[in-house]
Every structure is written in C-alpha cells, then in structure tokens.
Enzyme design. Structure first.
Site, PDB file in Angstrom:
ATOM      1  N   GLY A  46       0.831  -1.191   0.000  1.00 15.98           N
ATOM      2  CA  GLY A  46       0.000   0.000   0.000  1.00 15.98           C
ATOM      3  C   GLY A  46       0.867   1.242   0.000  1.00 15.98           C
ATOM      4  CD  GLN A  51       3.595   5.747   2.555  1.00 16.15           C
ATOM      5  OE1 GLN A  51       2.583   5.209   2.144  1.00 16.15           O
ATOM      6  NE2 GLN A  51       4.638   5.066   2.990  1.00 16.15           N
ATOM      7  CB  CYS A  89       5.777   1.917   6.820  1.00 13.61           C
ATOM      8  SG  CYS A  89       5.219   3.411   6.005  1.00 13.61           S
ATOM      9  CG  LEU A  90       6.748   0.874   0.606  1.00 12.80           C
ATOM     10  CD1 LEU A  90       6.011   1.219  -0.683  1.00 12.80           C
ATOM     11  CD2 LEU A  90       7.914  -0.048   0.328  1.00 12.80           C
ATOM     12  CG  HIS A 131       0.063   0.916   7.310  1.00 12.25           C
ATOM     13  ND1 HIS A 131       1.104   0.467   8.099  1.00 12.25           N
ATOM     14  CD2 HIS A 131       0.624   1.780   6.413  1.00 12.25           C
ATOM     15  CE1 HIS A 131       2.233   1.053   7.688  1.00 12.25           C
ATOM     16  NE2 HIS A 131       1.961   1.850   6.671  1.00 12.25           N
ATOM     17  CD  GLU A 132      -0.813   2.316   2.897  1.00 16.05           C
ATOM     18  OE1 GLU A 132      -0.465   3.501   2.765  1.00 16.05           O
ATOM     19  OE2 GLU A 132      -0.008   1.393   3.106  1.00 16.05           O
ATOM     20  CG  HIS A 135       0.647   6.545   5.724  1.00 14.02           C
ATOM     21  ND1 HIS A 135       1.816   7.031   6.247  1.00 14.02           N
ATOM     22  CD2 HIS A 135       0.886   5.240   5.421  1.00 14.02           C
ATOM     23  CE1 HIS A 135       2.729   6.057   6.270  1.00 14.02           C
ATOM     24  NE2 HIS A 135       2.184   4.957   5.781  1.00 14.02           N
TER      25      HIS A 135
HETATM   26 NI    NI Z   1       3.062   3.105   5.521  1.00 15.50          NI
END
Ligand code: NI
Length: 161
Positions: A46, A51, A89-90, A131-132, A135
C-alpha cells in the site's frame, strides 16, 4: 508513469493531514499511476499520497499483487475483531513492528472516476486499509507498535527473508 521518491519517517509531510480530493484532474491521474508504480517497485502492499509528498486523500493498496484498489477520500465505516501481527512501511525501510488492528474493516471511498465504492477486507487487507488511512491523517504505525521495532533482513533478491 514514473517512480516517485518515497518520503522517509521523520519528514514532516508524513505528519500532516491530507486534504479531500474534490475533482479528478490529469495531474491527479498521473499521481495515482505513479503511486501504483512506486508501490509495486518498492514491493509494498500500500502507499498513501503523502508518502510521495502530496497531501491528498488518496491511497493505493494491493496485498496480493493482483488485487489493486484505488481509494480516494476513504473512510472506515465498520470494523470488528482484532488481529495482532507484524507491519512495515515503505517510509521506514528495513523495520517492522507488532501492531494490533481490527480483523475486519469496511470502508467507503471514491474510485479514480470519482464514483462511490465500498471495500471490505479481513486480515492483511484490513491491516493495509487501516495503515494507509492512518497516513492520510498524519499517523504512522510506529505510534502503535507494541514493544520495539525489529530489523527486517532481506535475501539477495531483496525479498523479506
Ligand atoms: Ni506506511
């Protein structure tokens, strides 16, 4: 399409609340396509627009590699149960942590044509949605980690070992 630079944990853009999308423009379509490419390139499940430095309420999610969801202005409307598991997480590569999330969520959103959609998920998909969406409100999973963050090791192909 292009790979965009992923903002890293500590970047203040990740702490800001993203703004509602009110119309679909060619620029926003480009952003969505770039987010999809950037997510796949990073082997993520995701990615949220913040991000890549854009404060719009857009997320892309694909937990299987063949189940892509584009969610604009998403909102969780139902949730139930509980799951506790590892999350990463990226924006924080090489780390993971244990987070408790609902085991089921239902969200409402708009698709890339600004049409209303619903998405239900359990297990990993429910986790990814939570999670997304966090953000979009300037939150990262590290705020919810139980115990310490762990180092993730990678094999020679760059996959999680
Ligand atoms: Ni993340």
């Amino acid at each position: 399409m292009a790979i965009r630079n992923i903002r890293q944990y500590g970047d203040s853009v990740l702490e800001k609340r993203c703004k509602e999308v009110t119309e679909m423009t060619p620029r926003t379509i480009d952003l969505i396509n770039d987010m999809i490419e950037t997510m796949y390139e990073g082997n993520g499940v995701g990615l949220a627009a913040c991000q890549v430095g854009i404060l719009k309420r857009i997320v892309v999610i694909d937990t299987t590699g063949e189940d892509l969801h584009i969610l604009i202005n998403p909102r969780i409307v139902e949730q139930s149960g509980e799951q506790t598991g590892s999350e990463g997480c990226l924006s924080l590569p090489g780390k993971s942590g244990i987070v408790t999330r609902p085991n089921y969520v239902k969200c409402v959103a708009l698709n890339e044509k600004m049409e209303p959609i619903e998405l239900e998920g359990t297990e990993l998909l429910a986790r990814a949605i939570c999670h997304e969406l966090d953000h979009l409100d300037g939150h990262m999973y590290v705020e919810k980690v139980q115990g310490e963050l762990s180092e993730v090791s990678y094999d020679e192909d760059g996959e999680e070992a």
